[in-house]
Design a protein around this motif. Structure first.
Motif: not given
Length: 775
Positions: A142-149
């Motif tokens: 899988r690929i996870e994209v975490l947005r924000g600091p």
């Protein structure tokens, strides 16, 4: 490749195929191996521990490897069309260096003096440099994209967010062999072979070998045999696992290797040659670039060891050890003409050693971890800048502005993050990280006589005529980055949260800066070391982020929603750039100029939805689904000090690589047929006006555009076979992703004699067939 042959590849196969395929969604947002009815839980590791996606008070997009395969995703840049307010693309003039922006925060310049604003992680190992970070998608879980600091759990340089690439785990029960082959337009031919086998109950081995190739979208019209935007990659990964499968200790040792020998990726001139009068080419993927020394060659490889030991029923110890190295030789022809004018042969060399320890605790009400992280990294670059002289004949070289930069980083940090459940509905998470970040830099600039340096194929050692910079310096940055969130769950399928987080990106030294450009603070003493130190160095960035959000699963899990609103207070924004300058002899040269812009404000909203619109409409097990994502960001500089004398020009500045709107939507139908399931779907992706630099440049800024993708995939009920046909950018939209500009307001050249205004474009229409078999 001849233009007529290219037009056949670009058009005939695509036109004939579109009439027989349905359409592919660009995104299966928030899908992590979920079944068609979305009843399976979605598990992510955004907080460095396994959790349901719905329980994580962070804006996260998770895309499973199966979902990426169904839409024909090629490399990690495709994920940009699957997550709101996210930009992932090839850096200017390269095939494998990554430019990443999330929520307006990122880093466009890949030279070693600058740190990325978005962290890229390969199996929990932080990739310290962007070279080699355009990861091809194969054998991925899988690929996870975490947005924000993400500064508390992921450390410095994640002030925009983080992208996590998680490789597929080995099958612990039986031997497995998977083969995936792809063939398509532009002679795309990919083959990925993956095998694994359990040697015993606690010992397993596996690996993948990938051959990824494609002809160019265009040609180099100056150098016979060179294509433009082609692909020539060999890659491999190997893994050994010891333990697990019921044992309290799991040791996973992995290694990866990538060799990219694609032809140089050169831009398209948007203006005629100012001296030669060379006209603008009709095909934006063609180039007249004349530089091919050094030959483009990228090597990236590394080793990692992940150890997990269950010390008690509640406590787990983890260790993540890594060593990585990469070397990128690349010829960058700024003017994209045969003349030796702003030609830049360059090499990047990076090496890193990192160690992380984590101690995790899982109790009835308290969950979390404490940890320690250490990184020792070396990043060096050297490049010639071959400049034509005003009044010289076309093709006659002027001076060589040679630059070498070497930046060493030693950083360590301690961190912790815990969640306490007051009740089954109410939870509080708090955490913090203390970082000590030291930077040692060496910067050398000199003007030399004509010709390449020996490192780039020169046969005679150049004679140094003037040394503009011979600088060594160091700085240490210390920062505490806290995080806190409060979440309320009225039931198991809905959550409301509010959070605060702080991000930090290290400062440093511009390795392309010129000491003779430094302002003189004391006319009597003359230019001092401190003057040069202050001019070449820049401060760290900091951001305070506030976010509120909702995650829910409604209508018997037929609808999942994720909503987030954010406000970010962004300070000391690092603005790296380059411009014409003069050397110690007053001759034309090329210099880096880096400033801390001051303050900015970023605010916006994000929404993701996954809905099952119909079930069993075409037989038992059939589904009709909708996936969508929307991102809106209002990014504005509140203070931007620039110029001489300094002035606030914030009203004239924009955010680069940050479209105000990112929207994606798709519909998909899954229908049982022929002993398997047919998945047919269609989707559109929209990105609004995108600026390439802080100063608007109408010729390079890309107006809003829409991409249309399509897919038809059949998968056997056993899961052992699949075949699919995929179409990407079916309308053959031409859109600019990056560029170079050395033009003044009057249209004259500020660097070189031919003028530099070149653009790089996203991929044209591609259609390809993929088949997978598993034994």
């Amino acid at each position: 490749m001849r233009p007529f042959a290219r037009s056949l590849r670009r058009g005939i196969l695509a036109t004939s195929a579109v009439s027989m395929i349905a359409f592919a969604p660009p995104v299966f947002a928030q899908e992590e191996g979920a079944s068609a009815d979305s009843s399976d839980e979605i598990i992510v590791t955004a907080r460095r521990r396994d959790e349901r996606l719905i329980d994580v008070p962070i804006a996260v997009t998770a895309i499973s490897g199966d979902a990426l395969s169904r839409v024909g995703a090629i490399d990690i840049t495709d994920v940009a069309n699957m997550a709101p307010n996210t930009t992932l693309e090839n850096s200017r003039g390269t095939n494998s260096t990554l430019t990443a922006f999330i929520r307006g925060v990122g880093q466009q310049d890949p030279v070693p003096g600058f740190e990325a604003g978005v962290g890229i992680y390969l199996d929990d190992v932080y990739l310290n440099r962007p070279q080699g970070a355009v990861l091809d998608i194969y054998d991925v879980e899988r690929i996870e994209v975490l947005r924000g600091p993400q500064g508390t759990l992921y450390g410095r340089n994640t002030i925009g967010g983080a992208v996590k690439y998680v490789a597929r785990a080995l099958n612990p029960d039986s031997p497995e062999l998977r083969i995936r082959a792809t063939y398509g337009t532009y002679d795309q031919a990919d083959l990925v072979v993956t095998a694994s086998a359990p040697i015993s109950d606690i010992f397993r081995v596996g690996g993948s070998v990938a051959r990824l190739s494609r002809g160019g979208f265009g040609d180099n019209l100056t150098i016979p045999g060179l294509e433009n935007y082609n692909k020539d990659v060999w890659a491999g990964r190997g893994t050994v696992e010891l333990g697990g499968n019921g044992a309290p200790v799991l040791i996973r040792i992995s290694g990866d290797y990538t060799r990219d020998k694609s032809d140089p990726r050169n831009g398209h001139r948007l203006i005629p040659g100012l001296v030669s009068g060379a006209p603008v080419l009709g095909d934006v993927y063609d180039t007249r670039a004349g530089l091919n020394d050094p030959r483009q060659d990228v090597k990236a490889y590394g080793l990692a060891m992940n150890v997990s030991a269950e010390l008690t029923d509640n406590v787990t110890l983890r260790s993540i050890s890594s060593w990585r190295k990469d070397t990128s030789f690349t010829p960058i022809d700024f003017d994209a003409l045969p003349s030796v004018d702003v030609d830049v042969p360059a090499v990047y060399r990076n090496e890193q050693l990192s160690q992380e320890f984590q101690l995790l605790y899982e109790g009835d009400r308290l969950h979390g971890l404490v940890g320690f992280y250490y990184l020792d990294a070396k990043a060096a670059t050297s490049f010639d800048v071959l400049l034509g002289l005003v009044g010289s004949s076309v093709g006659f070289p002027g001076f060589n502005a040679y630059t070498a930069g070497d930046v060493r980083t030693k950083t360590w940090s301690v961190f912790g993050d815990f969640t306490f459940d007051f009740t089954e509905q109410l939870s509080l998470s708090v955490g913090g990280r203390y970082t000590n970040d030291k930077r040692d830099a060496f910067v050398y600039k000199a003007t030399r006589i004509s010709g390449l340096s020996p490192e780039f194929g020169g046969t005679v050692a150049p004679i140094t005529t003037a040394v503009a910079t011979d600088f060594q310096g160091d700085r240490t940055f210390k920062e505490f980055t806290p995080r806190a969130s409060l979440s309320f769950k009225p039931d198991a399928d809905n959550m409301i949260y509010a959070s605060y987080s702080k991000g930090f990106k290290g400062g440093g030294f511009d390795p392309r800066g010129s000491g003779v450009s430094a302002p003189i603070s004391d006319p009597v003493a003359g230019r001092t070391y401190q003057d040069i130190y202050d001019y070449l160095s820049f401060e760290p960035e900091k951001v305070d982020s506030y976010e509120i959000g909702y995650k829910g699963s409604l209508l018997d899990r037929r609808l999942t929603l994720s909503l987030a609103g954010f406000y970010m207070d962004y300070k000391n924004v690092q603005i790296p750039g380059s411009s014409a300058c003069v050397d110690a002899l007053g001759l034309p040269s090329f210099c880096g100029i880096t400033t801390n812009a001051g303050k900015a404000r970023l605010q916006g909203i994000e929404a993701e939805a996954n809905a099952i619109l119909a079930r069993d409409f075409a037989g038992a097990g059939s589904t009709f689904r909708f996936n969508g994502a929307l991102g809106y960001i209002d990014a504005k500089y509140k203070s931007f000090i620039a110029g001489n004398p300094p002035a606030d020009v914030s009203g004239q500045r924009t955010f680069q690589n940050t479209p105000k709107w990112t929207v994606t939507g798709s519909v998909a139908a899954g229908i049982p047929a022929m002993g398997g399931n047919i998945d047919a779907s269609t989707g559109l992706t929209y990105r609004s006006l995108t600026h390439q630099f802080e100063v608007p440049i109408p010729a390079l800024d890309q107006p809003g555009y829409v991409l249309w993708d399509a897919s038809l995939v059949w998968t056997a009920d056993s899961g052992d076979y699949s075949i699919g046909i995929h179409g990407k950018n079916l309308t053959d939209k031409q859109y600019i992703t990056s560029g170079y500009n050395y033009q003044n307001a009057a249209g004259g050249s500020t660097l070189g004699v031919e003028g530099v205004l070149t653009a790089f474009y996203g991929n044209p229409r591609q259609v390809f067939v993929t088949g997978t078999v598993k034994f």
